[in-house]
Scaffold this active site. Sequence first.
Site, PDB file in Angstrom:
ATOM      1  N   ALA A   9       0.410  -1.574  -0.118  1.00 38.29           N
ATOM      2  CA  ALA A   9      -0.176   0.356  -0.510  1.00 38.29           C
ATOM      3  C   ALA A   9       0.964   1.149  -0.082  1.00 38.29           C
ATOM      4  O   ALA A   9      -0.117   2.283  -0.342  1.00 38.29           O
ATOM      5  CB  ALA A   9      -0.627   0.083   0.801  1.00 38.29           C
ATOM      6  N   GLY A  11       3.550   1.552  -1.775  1.00 42.97           N
ATOM      7  CA  GLY A  11       4.196   1.697  -2.693  1.00 42.97           C
ATOM      8  C   GLY A  11       3.949   2.489  -3.821  1.00 42.97           C
ATOM      9  O   GLY A  11       2.581   3.270  -3.591  1.00 42.97           O
ATOM     10  N   ARG A  12       4.558   2.836  -4.972  1.00 37.93           N
ATOM     11  CA  ARG A  12       3.934   3.945  -6.495  1.00 37.93           C
ATOM     12  C   ARG A  12       2.472   3.409  -6.625  1.00 37.93           C
ATOM     13  O   ARG A  12       1.069   3.687  -7.099  1.00 37.93           O
ATOM     14  CB  ARG A  12       4.451   3.835  -6.950  1.00 37.93           C
ATOM     15  CG  ARG A  12       6.429   4.804  -6.927  1.00 37.93           C
ATOM     16  CD  ARG A  12       7.048   4.465  -8.404  1.00 37.93           C
ATOM     17  NE  ARG A  12       7.682   3.320  -8.257  1.00 37.93           N
ATOM     18  CZ  ARG A  12       8.163   3.004  -9.102  1.00 37.93           C
ATOM     19  NH1 ARG A  12       8.611   3.924 -10.175  1.00 37.93           N
ATOM     20  NH2 ARG A  12       9.047   2.213  -9.461  1.00 37.93           N
ATOM     21  N   MET A  13       2.519   1.395  -7.120  1.00 38.15           N
ATOM     22  CA  MET A  13       1.545   1.024  -7.352  1.00 38.15           C
ATOM     23  C   MET A  13       0.319   0.689  -6.253  1.00 38.15           C
ATOM     24  O   MET A  13      -0.747   1.106  -6.551  1.00 38.15           O
ATOM     25  CB  MET A  13       1.659  -0.440  -8.149  1.00 38.15           C
ATOM     26  CG  MET A  13       2.351  -0.437  -9.832  1.00 38.15           C
ATOM     27  SD  MET A  13       0.852   0.013 -10.851  1.00 38.15           S
ATOM     28  CE  MET A  13      -0.366  -0.837 -10.254  1.00 38.15           C
ATOM     29  N   SER A  99       2.087  -8.892  -9.800  1.00 38.01           N
ATOM     30  CA  SER A  99       2.899  -9.343  -9.676  1.00 38.01           C
ATOM     31  C   SER A  99       3.847 -10.145 -10.578  1.00 38.01           C
ATOM     32  O   SER A  99       3.001 -10.708 -11.348  1.00 38.01           O
ATOM     33  CB  SER A  99       3.478 -10.215  -8.023  1.00 38.01           C
ATOM     34  OG  SER A  99       2.798  -9.357  -7.010  1.00 38.01           O
ATOM     35  N   HIS A 155      11.297  -0.577 -19.768  1.00 37.49           N
ATOM     36  CA  HIS A 155      10.818  -0.209 -18.648  1.00 37.49           C
ATOM     37  C   HIS A 155      11.737   0.773 -18.039  1.00 37.49           C
ATOM     38  O   HIS A 155      12.766   1.196 -18.515  1.00 37.49           O
ATOM     39  CB  HIS A 155      10.786  -1.363 -17.729  1.00 37.49           C
ATOM     40  CG  HIS A 155       9.174  -2.354 -18.336  1.00 37.49           C
ATOM     41  ND1 HIS A 155       9.344  -3.202 -19.079  1.00 37.49           N
ATOM     42  CD2 HIS A 155       7.596  -2.353 -17.408  1.00 37.49           C
ATOM     43  CE1 HIS A 155       7.643  -3.563 -19.129  1.00 37.49           C
ATOM     44  NE2 HIS A 155       7.128  -2.991 -17.827  1.00 37.49           N
ATOM     45  N   HIS A 156      11.154   1.261 -16.831  1.00 41.52           N
ATOM     46  CA  HIS A 156      11.885   1.913 -16.161  1.00 41.52           C
ATOM     47  C   HIS A 156      13.266   1.201 -15.404  1.00 41.52           C
ATOM     48  O   HIS A 156      13.809   0.449 -15.089  1.00 41.52           O
ATOM     49  CB  HIS A 156      11.256   2.988 -15.181  1.00 41.52           C
ATOM     50  CG  HIS A 156      10.439   1.924 -14.197  1.00 41.52           C
ATOM     51  ND1 HIS A 156      11.107   1.225 -13.093  1.00 41.52           N
ATOM     52  CD2 HIS A 156       9.451   1.535 -14.213  1.00 41.52           C
ATOM     53  CE1 HIS A 156      10.482   0.264 -12.365  1.00 41.52           C
ATOM     54  NE2 HIS A 156       9.380   0.087 -12.986  1.00 41.52           N
ATOM     55  N   LYS A 159      12.647  -1.183 -12.727  1.00 42.99           N
ATOM     56  CA  LYS A 159      12.297  -2.807 -12.528  1.00 42.99           C
ATOM     57  C   LYS A 159      12.644  -3.526 -12.340  1.00 42.99           C
ATOM     58  O   LYS A 159      14.261  -3.712 -12.489  1.00 42.99           O
ATOM     59  CB  LYS A 159      11.742  -3.412 -14.118  1.00 42.99           C
ATOM     60  CG  LYS A 159      11.145  -4.078 -13.850  1.00 42.99           C
ATOM     61  CD  LYS A 159       9.610  -3.963 -15.130  1.00 42.99           C
ATOM     62  CE  LYS A 159       9.175  -5.195 -15.759  1.00 42.99           C
ATOM     63  NZ  LYS A 159       8.341  -4.763 -14.914  1.00 42.99           N
ATOM     64  N   GLY A 165       6.945  -9.483 -16.677  1.00 40.96           N
ATOM     65  CA  GLY A 165       6.033 -10.667 -17.820  1.00 40.96           C
ATOM     66  C   GLY A 165       5.305  -9.673 -19.075  1.00 40.96           C
ATOM     67  O   GLY A 165       4.263 -11.623 -19.488  1.00 40.96           O
TER      68      GLY A 165
END
EC number: 1.17.1.8
Length: 267
Positions: A9, A11-13, A99, A155-156, A159, A165
């Site tokens: 909760a 984290g960014r996502m 994930s 991706h950034h 990662k 995935g």
Amino acid sequence: MVKVAVCGAAGRMGQRIIVAITEAEGAELSGALERPGHPLVGQDAGILAGCGELKVKISDDINAVVEGCDVLIDFTTPKVSLKNLEACALKKKSIVIGSTGFTPEERVLAAELARDIPAVLAPNMSVGVNVCFKVLKDVAKTLGDDFDVEIVELHHNKKKDAPSGTAVRMGEVVAEALGRDYNKVANYHREGICGERTKEEIGMQTVRGGDIIGEHTVYFIGMGERIEISHRAMTRDMFSRGSVRAAKWVVGKKPGLYDMQDVLGLK
């Protein structure tokens, strides 16, 4: 009203998912989970996410958080996700897992744990990406073995897993459509004098840098022509909205492991 808890909760996502829950009809935040000892445990999850006080404090007690929800949304790591899946299975709660980086063995374990509860496991919750999966299947079947297939993903620089995935799933979709075993035909590395490209192989290239949220392109390369199917993520909100959509969908479904193709009715 579906009671939704979020793991990761702080984290960014996780924060974007919390915002998406507050904006969604028929859903409410019931819990916010973080690892034991996280410095933000005890803080209001809504204030942290920037959407105002929700009177839901970030907790490190997985049992309490799972007990109080209908469904848990998890964007962490395969190891943590499997632990959360097991906790949900014990309490007969649904789970949505976004994930990435699962090994084939971990996927088998996830399916076993989901025998008693409905669970959504998807490498990408974006509606657009899942439409791409369907398009890729149709294109691959139509083109057959006459076109070489190469996949490039960006991706950034934060990662942790490579390839993504989503890229792996794209490769799997193409391989399945062509009647190939992805694990045998995937080529993740070319260097030096490596010989000619085989007709069956599916090449996979990874780029990491800056703040790229996620870009994927599948190339179907023939003699004198090339087809490119691309998806570019401009914001993480599409992932968070998709995860909430999946959470609302999965509650009440029959036990088993689902993906976003099921959620979106694309199968």
